[in-house]
Each structure stands twice: as structure tokens, then as C-alpha cells.
Scaffold this active site. Structure first.
Site, PDB file in Angstrom:
ATOM      1  N   HIS A 558       1.072  -1.150   0.143  1.00  0.00           N
ATOM      2  CA  HIS A 558      -0.117  -0.015  -0.041  1.00  0.00           C
ATOM      3  C   HIS A 558       0.987   1.209  -0.027  1.00  0.00           C
ATOM      4  O   HIS A 558       2.194   1.102   0.200  1.00  0.00           O
ATOM      5  CB  HIS A 558      -0.784   0.033   1.305  1.00  0.00           C
ATOM      6  CG  HIS A 558      -0.033  -0.021   2.559  1.00  0.00           C
ATOM      7  ND1 HIS A 558       0.666  -1.111   3.047  1.00  0.00           N
ATOM      8  CD2 HIS A 558       0.102   1.115   3.418  1.00  0.00           C
ATOM      9  CE1 HIS A 558       1.341  -0.773   4.207  1.00  0.00           C
ATOM     10  NE2 HIS A 558       0.992   0.613   4.378  1.00  0.00           N
ATOM     11  N   ASP A 560       1.113   5.170   1.970  1.00  0.00           N
ATOM     12  CA  ASP A 560       0.365   5.516   3.006  1.00  0.00           C
ATOM     13  C   ASP A 560      -0.459   6.960   3.113  1.00  0.00           C
ATOM     14  O   ASP A 560      -1.250   7.192   3.914  1.00  0.00           O
ATOM     15  CB  ASP A 560       1.440   5.874   4.158  1.00  0.00           C
ATOM     16  CG  ASP A 560       2.239   4.698   4.823  1.00  0.00           C
ATOM     17  OD1 ASP A 560       1.361   3.606   4.559  1.00  0.00           O
ATOM     18  OD2 ASP A 560       3.190   4.766   5.285  1.00  0.00           O
ATOM     19  N   HIS A 630       4.626   0.200  -0.428  1.00  0.00           N
ATOM     20  CA  HIS A 630       5.554  -0.708   0.543  1.00  0.00           C
ATOM     21  C   HIS A 630       4.577  -1.859   1.181  1.00  0.00           C
ATOM     22  O   HIS A 630       3.249  -1.723   1.400  1.00  0.00           O
ATOM     23  CB  HIS A 630       6.186   0.053   1.682  1.00  0.00           C
ATOM     24  CG  HIS A 630       5.221   0.967   2.460  1.00  0.00           C
ATOM     25  ND1 HIS A 630       4.887   2.071   2.054  1.00  0.00           N
ATOM     26  CD2 HIS A 630       4.807   0.567   3.703  1.00  0.00           C
ATOM     27  CE1 HIS A 630       4.188   2.746   3.018  1.00  0.00           C
ATOM     28  NE2 HIS A 630       4.010   1.676   4.117  1.00  0.00           N
ATOM     29  N   ARG A 640       6.706  -9.619  15.961  1.00  0.00           N
ATOM     30  CA  ARG A 640       7.520  -8.570  15.233  1.00  0.00           C
ATOM     31  C   ARG A 640       6.946  -7.359  15.893  1.00  0.00           C
ATOM     32  O   ARG A 640       5.733  -6.880  15.520  1.00  0.00           O
ATOM     33  CB  ARG A 640       7.464  -8.830  13.680  1.00  0.00           C
ATOM     34  CG  ARG A 640       7.938  -7.396  12.846  1.00  0.00           C
ATOM     35  CD  ARG A 640       7.171  -7.608  11.680  1.00  0.00           C
ATOM     36  NE  ARG A 640       7.970  -6.778  10.740  1.00  0.00           N
ATOM     37  CZ  ARG A 640       7.404  -5.497  10.200  1.00  0.00           C
ATOM     38  NH1 ARG A 640       6.638  -4.868  11.044  1.00  0.00           N
ATOM     39  NH2 ARG A 640       8.131  -4.958   9.341  1.00  0.00           N
TER      40      ARG A 640
HETATM   41  O1  LIG Z   1       5.630  -2.552   9.935  1.00  0.00           O
HETATM   42  C1  LIG Z   1       5.943  -2.180   9.038  1.00  0.00           C
HETATM   43  O2  LIG Z   1       7.210  -2.584   8.623  1.00  0.00           O
HETATM   44  C2  LIG Z   1       5.240  -1.541   7.661  1.00  0.00           C
HETATM   45  C3  LIG Z   1       3.804  -1.053   8.310  1.00  0.00           C
HETATM   46  C4  LIG Z   1       3.197  -0.094   7.293  1.00  0.00           C
HETATM   47  O3  LIG Z   1       3.659  -0.051   6.446  1.00  0.00           O
HETATM   48  C5  LIG Z   1       1.939   0.588   8.022  1.00  0.00           C
HETATM   49  O4  LIG Z   1       1.344   0.267   8.884  1.00  0.00           O
HETATM   50  O5  LIG Z   1       1.513   1.296   6.971  1.00  0.00           O
HETATM   51 FE   LIG Z   2       2.599   1.986   5.369  1.00  0.00          FE
END
Ligand SMILES: O=C(O)CCC(=O)C(=O)O
Ligand SMILES: [Fe+3]
Length: 711
Positions: A558, A560, A630, A640
Site C-alpha cells: 500500500h 500511506d 510498501h 515482530r
Molecule cells: O511494519 C512495517 O514495517 C510497515 C507497516 C506499514 O507500512 C503501515 O502500517 O502502514
Molecule cells: Fe505503510
């Protein structure tokens, strides 16, 4: 004109608008015109009805007279009096409701979404109308619609061309270039100014006089329209839960603020970025001189005196008055009063201001006085308080102008790529630049926090999850094979206060977020500050029994701040995407899990351009837009944890909930609506360069009650 007859249900104008737009794409011009014109008429009618109902209801059930059926003479009758007061409030609400629904139908059908509201504010209906009129050869109407639209959209190139084209057409007259949305008071004022400039003072008088009259009727309507719903101003998620009196106070102060800003609203006009300064007083300045030039000394004196109600010290006007009085005869002149409506207006406005300043003192509710004529001594504040008020007023004005300017220049300007700025902390090292990450507006940094701090933040997330925040036990919203838990800074602090998590950890969360913010701002060499938009500590855990044959991602690809449509290789920057987010950063806390790499991809959401392995103290920072699609690869074993941070360049969208106040022994005990750095002791450590007045502002807010007291 729409008749305000009884028991009609006015067709909602958003539906009419939709019908017109639909017809437009079918080329059905008559339907466009019919529906769009009706939409505009109904919108105006609703405005009028609302104003009319509120004004008549106010006249019918004014709060002044005592209630007959409630005895108030018993001792301790305070609560009975209160009841009487609220009874009146309810009566008034009932009166307005009945009045409105009699005339336009139930309020619910007239609820308009912000989007449609915005279209009308931008005068979009006239854009459709001008095409439709043009197509059916109604040239004069097309020109008026085009001009009306263009006035509110002066950067609209296509419309500019259309207007140029119309101008060259035979059969089109200068008078056709109308502003169909012009307010009568403004039209009269502008006409008055035109005559005034050409020394036609007689005509100027007619128009300025008409302007004054129209002004007061517009003012009354504008003020009545202020009495609408409470505006949470973007913070509805704050679970606002003030008690009755507080929320009434908040609401009422907002209304008073709104009423006060009528003087600015009415001084604004399409095609002029700034409102006329000192607008209402200036009418009487123009008038006095016009009367003088027309040798009408009595009126000149009246208007000069009226002007002096606003600015009693103004030297030139005092001289004028003296001169006119000498010409007319002192006795005669002395008997001429200033205008009563203006006197009343000033009195009312001053009372409002006094209440607002009081609310500012007691509740910390911000008020910026829009008028330049307000006498300094109006408020019986102590001298220092008055000075602080003024400083804060100026500061807020400054901030407002900054915000305005910022909004005008597109935020993209601030993003012109100049990465490579200083990292500010010795321990932080750059691991990969945009180039090494095969993209732009990307960076990978290491060394943000220590192992101990990583563990502390992970514990914070887990403790909060136990408490039930986040999404404990629920599958991840992104993958059914993982569970997901999250905590916001605000929640962390609340839990800290409750003792669920150590306060120290909550503060660490806050401090680390701030560290990332500062480093990004510096590394990307941003011209304007980055503000927090949202911060979230997120852990994703593999659900062991659901790992077979997994081919999904932990977090699908996606972007942001836009909606990624990978089939089209496009990213659409529109709501519901968080379009105000400009930069993103993820601070990683651990690496003892399997899978879970962060990936950058192309707009197709498939071609991976770079992969990042999380580890404690590592930050991946990147522009939040279409340049950086990303995602996160599946976490197949273990947990994680990462702090996801989103930043905005637009202070309007700053996260408003994470202002910490720390007393001298380091204990947080208060949380304010301002996102600033934590406070030690009485004053706050703010970002460098912020002025003293800002300290005071924060401090004031702290001693007053606009902070949540968490103790
Ligand atoms: O946790 C991550 O490495 C990315 C998370 C992400 O891109 C998001 O929450 O928008
Ligand atoms: Fe993100």
C-alpha cells in the site's frame, strides 16, 4: 424566490446535485440546468429558513424574562433556577426544530456530506451550469455562470480561457459577467467604492447606505446560522466527554467565536484573498467624507461620530468632526448622535468579547479577536494576563497566517528532494540512502535506540495488549495467519497513569517518536516542520497453527497517503486515504522472528525494489506518497514489534493528543491538546526557536483546564 410556506419537504440539494451531474455525463443539458438551478435555490432556501427559524424562535422564547410556573423564592432554589434555565434551552431547541421541519422537512434529510458541501463552496455547480447553458445557446447565462465560478477559482485555466472566448463573442455584454453568488451587502459596498473612486459621492452614498443596511441583515443571518451543531473540528475520535455544563460552555464559546468572526466573514469576497480590514468602520469613514463632499454636514457628523465609536482616538476623524461641527455650528453638531444600530452592535460585540476572554482565562478556550477596534481596557484582566492574552492572540494570528500560507503553497514544495541532512545524534548511522534502496524519498537508519529500550517498548505493547487495548486475540486486519496488537501514544500514557504500564515506558515511547521526527525532518532537509499525524506501536505475531501454505503478506502492499490501484499502476490521493500524511517512519524493536521483512515495490505492488530486515533500533523512513508503495512480508514465526509513525507537513492535521507535562520529579501528570515536547517543571522544553510566548501559551493551558488531568 422560494416561498417559505408550511409543511413542504424541500428536495435535498445534494440529491439534485447528483442528478444534475449524472445528466451532465449523458449530455442531457435541460436536466442539468433544471436540477442544478434547483439545487442552488434549495441550498439558499435552507440557509434562509435556518436563519429565519432561529431568529423568530429567539424572539419568541428569549432567555430574559422569568419563568412563571416555577417558584424560585425558596432558599437553595439554585437547582430549580437551573431547571428553568434548561427548560428554556429545550424550548428553544424545540421551537427551532419545529419551525425548520415545517418549512423544509426533517433535518435528517438535509444532512449534507462534507464533500458535497465543499463542491458548493467551490462553486462547482456553476461549472456544470455554464457548459449546459452554452450547449443550449443561453449565452448570457453561460457567461454569468462561468464568471461566478471563476471568481472563486481564479487559477482555473480552462474557465479563464472560456471567459476570454466569451468576451470575444458578439452578443456577449460586459453586464453578463455577473457574480451570481455575490452578497448584496458586498455588491453595494463594491459599487459604493467604485463611485467613490470616481468622485461620484452622491451615488457612493446611496450604495454605501444600502451596504450598511444589507450588512446588518446579512450579519443577523450569519449570526443565526452560527447556532448550529457542535463542530468537533476533526477531533471526533477524542471521545470527547465533557459534562453538560462544560459542553454547553464549549459549544456556546464556539458559537460566540463564530459570531465574532462574522465581521471577517462578511468582509471577505470571492477573488480577494484577504478580507477588507476594519470593514464595518470603513463604511462610515467613506460615508463621512462622501457626505462632506456633498455638503451634507449633518450626515457627515453623524457618520464621523459613528466611526469614532470604533476608534475614539483616531486623530484625523476627530479633526474632521471638529471641522464639520465648526461649519454646522457647535450646538447643532453636539445634538447629532452616532448611529444607534452601530452603538448596539458594538455593545453586543464587546459583551461577547468579554465572555470569550473570560472563557479563555478560566477554561483556556482560545479566542482571537478579529476586530482591530476593540478597546484595550475592555477586559478587567490583570495587567500580565492581558499582556499574555495579547501575545497569545498575536501568536495565534501568526500561526494562523502561517497555516494559511502553508496551505496555499502545496506541501509538495517542501518536499523538493534534498536528502542527506545531518542526523543530529552521534549514534545514528545511515545504512542505506534512496539510491541504495532503489527509489526516492527513502532512507534506512540504524542506532536509534538501545536493546534495553527496544525490550522496554515491546513490554509496553504487550502489557497494553493484556489490558485489552489494541486488537488482542483478534486476527490481524491484514492477514488471518497473524494476530495484531497496537497501542497509541495517548493510550500508553493513560495506561501509565493507571499504573498498568510503567510511566517511564510511556515516556520512552513519546521520546523515541520525537527523536525519529526530528531526525527525519533534518535528514530530508524539510523547509517546514514535520508534525505527528499518528503514532502506533504495533506487534504482529504468527499464529503457529495457521502457517501452512501461506502466500499472503503480513501487511499488503500500500502507500500511506493514497489509494494504490495496482492494476492501473496508479495511486489516488483522495479520502479515505490519509492524504495529509507526508512522511512515514517505522522504528523496529526486534529481529527474533521469521519472515516479516519490510519491502518497497513498484506501483504494480509486485515488483520488489528493496527489502529491509527489521532489527532493534533500525528506522526505515520514507515519503508517504505514490513514490513509495510498501508492505510487510508474512511473519511466519514469533512476534515482530515496531513503532509506526506518520508525519504531516500540515499543522492542521497535527496529532493533538500527546502533550505531556512532567513535574520537577519527572512524573507526568497532565496531558494537553498540544503536541509539544514534554515539559519539565513549570515551563516546557519546546522545539528550538519557539518563542517565549509559546511557552506561556502552553503554560496557561496547563494551569487552566484544557489539559486532561490524568491524576
Ligand atoms: O511494519 C512495517 O514495517 C510497515 C507497516 C506499514 O507500512 C503501515 O502500517 O502502514
Ligand atoms: Fe505503510
Amino acid at each position: 424566490d422560494v416561498q417559505l410556506s408550511s409543511n413542504v419537504i424541500l428536495e435535498p440539494y445534494d440529491l439534485l446535485f447528483d442528478t444534475a451531474v449524472e445528466a451532465y455525463y449523458k449530455g442531457d443539458w435541460m436536466t442539468v440546468i433544471l436540477n442544478m438551478e434547483r439545487a442552488l435555490r434549495n441550498k439558499a432556501a435552507i440557509r434562509r429558513v435556518k436563519a429565519h427559524c432561529r431568529i423568530t424562535c429567539a424572539n419568541q422564547s428569549a432567555f430574559g424574562e422569568p419563568l412563571s410556573n416555577i417558584v424560585v423564592s425558596i432558599p437553595g432554589a439554585g437547582s430549580v433556577e437551573d431547571l428553568g434555565f434548561f427548560q428554556k434551552i429545550m424550548k428553544r431547541a424545540d421551537c427551532v426544530n419545529t419551525c425548520e421541519s415545517d418549512k423544509i422537512g426533517p433535518a435528517t434529510i438535509h444532512k449534507i456530506t462534507e464533500d458535497v458541501d465543499l463542491e458548493f463552496k467551490k462553486r462547482t455547480p456553476y461549472n456544470y451550469l455554464q457548459v449546459a447553458y452554452f450547449k443550449i445557446n443561453k449565452l448570457d447565462k453561460a457567461v454569468a455562470a462561468a464568471n461566478t465560478f471563476f471568481l472563486a477559482n481564479p487559477d482555473h485555466m480552462e474557465m479563464r480561457q472560456n471567459l476570454d472566448y466569451y468576451r470575444m463573442m458578439s452578443g456577449v455584454q460586459e453586464e453578463d459577467f455577473k457574480d451570481l453568488e455575490a452578497w448584496p451587502h458586498m455588491a453595494e459596498f463594491l459599487a459604493g467604492k467604485r463611485y467613490y473612486s470616481s468622485d461620484s459621492f452622491g451615488l457612493a452614498i446611496d450604495h454605501f447606505e444600502a451596504a450598511v443596511e444589507e450588512y446588518f441583515s446579512a450579519d443577523q443571518e450569519c449570526r443565526a446560522l452560527c447556532e448550529g451543531a457542535y463542530d468537533y473540528d476533526g477531533y471526533n475520535y477524542m471521545e470527547y466527554s465533557a459534562d453538560l455544563f462544560q459542553s454547553m460552555t464549549d459549544h456556546y464559546m464556539q458559537i460566540l467565536n463564530c459570531k465574532q468572526s462574522c465581521s471577517v466573514e462578511l468582509a471577505s469576497t470571492a477573488g480577494k484573498d484577504k478580507p477588507f480590514e476594519d470593514f464595518l468602520p470603513s463604511h462610515f469613514n467613506y460615508l463621512q467624507f462622501s457626505y462632506y463632499n456633498s455638503e451634507k454636514y449633518e450626515q457627515a457628523i453623524e457618520c464621523a461620530k459613528t466611526y469614532l465609536l470604533f476608534h475614539p482616538e483616531e486623530e484625523v476623524m476627530n479633526q474632521n468632526l471638529a471641522y464639520y461641527s465648526a461649519v454646522l455650528g457647535e450646538d447643532k453638531a453636539a445634538a447629532i448622535p452616532a448611529r444607534q444600530v452601530v452603538k448596539q452592535h458594538i455593545q453586543q460585540s464587546l459583551l461577547e468579547k468579554e465572555l470569550l476572554y473570560f472563557a479563555f482565562e478560566v477554561f483556556g478556550i482560545t479566542f482571537v479577536d478579529p476586530d482591530s477596534w476593540t478597546p484595550k481596557h475592555t477586559y478587567r484582566l490583570e495587567e500580565t494576563a492581558a499582556r499574555i492574552t495579547e501575545e497569545i492572540g498575536n501568536l495565534m494570528k501568526e500561526i494562523e497566517t502561517l497555516v494559511e500560507e502553508k496551505n496555499k503553497e502545496s506541501t509538495d514544495i517542501a518536499k523538493i528532494v534534498r536528502e542527506g541532512g545531518p542526523l543530529l545524534f552521534d549514534d545514528i548511522k545511515i545504512t542505506m540512502s534512496s539510491k541504495q534502496l532503489n527509489g526516492s524519498q527513502r532512507v534506512l537508519l540504524d542506532g536509534f535506540i538501545s536493546e534495553g529500550e527496544c525490550r522496554e517498548l515491546t513490554r509496553l505493547s504487550n502489557a497494553a495488549a493484556l489490558k485489552g487495548d489494541g486488537y488482542r486475540g483478534l486476527p490481524s486486519p491484514h492477514s488471518p495467519s497473524e494476530s495484531f496488537q497496537g497501542i497509541t501514544v495517548l493510550k500508553a500514557i493513560k495506561f501509565g497513569q493507571e499504573g498498568t504500564v510503567p510511566l517511564k515506558s510511556a515516556r520512552l515511547f513519546f521520546d523515541m517518536s520525537e527523536k525519529v521526527r526530528r531526525v527525519l525532518e533534518s535528514y530530508f532537509r524539510l523547509d517546514s516542520p514535520l508534525y505527528f499525524s499518528y503514532s502506533h506501536l504495533v506487534c504482529r505475531s504468527a499464529i503457529d497453527e495457521k502457517q501452512d501454505d501461506r502466500d499472503d503478506l503480513s501487511h499488503p502492499v500500500h502507500a500511506d497517503n493514497c489509494l494504490l490501484v495496482s492494476e492501473l499502476n496508479k495511486c489516488i490521493k483522495e479520502p479515505p486515504a490519509y492524504t495529509h500524511r507526508d512522511y512515514s517512519a517505522i522504528l523496529y524493536l526486534n529481529d527474533d522472528f521469521e519472515g516479516g521483512d519490510f519491502i518497497f515495490t513498484e506501483l504494480d505492488a509486485k515488483t520488489v525494489t528493496a527489502a529491509v530486515r527489521p532489527q532493534c533500533g533500525r528506522v526505515v523512513g520514507f515519503g508517504a506518497g505514490e513514490e513509495n508503495p510498501h508492505g510487510v512480508r508474512a511473519v511466519t514465526k514469533g512476534q515482530r514489534c515496531a513503532v509506526a509513525l506518520w508525519f504531516t507537513l500540515d499543522p492542521k492535521h497535527e496529532e493533538k493528543v500527546t502533550y505531556l507535562l512532567v513535574n520537577p520529579s519527572g512524573v507526568m501528570y497532565s496531558l494537553c491538546f498540544y503536541h509539544a515536547i514534554y515539559c519539565d517543571g513549570l515551563f516546557c522544553n519546546l522545539r528550538e526557536g519557539e518563542s517565549n510566548a509559546f511557552h506561556l501559551l502552553i503554560h496557561l493551558h496547563f494551569i487552566s483546564f484544557s489539559c486532561f488531568s490524568l491524576s
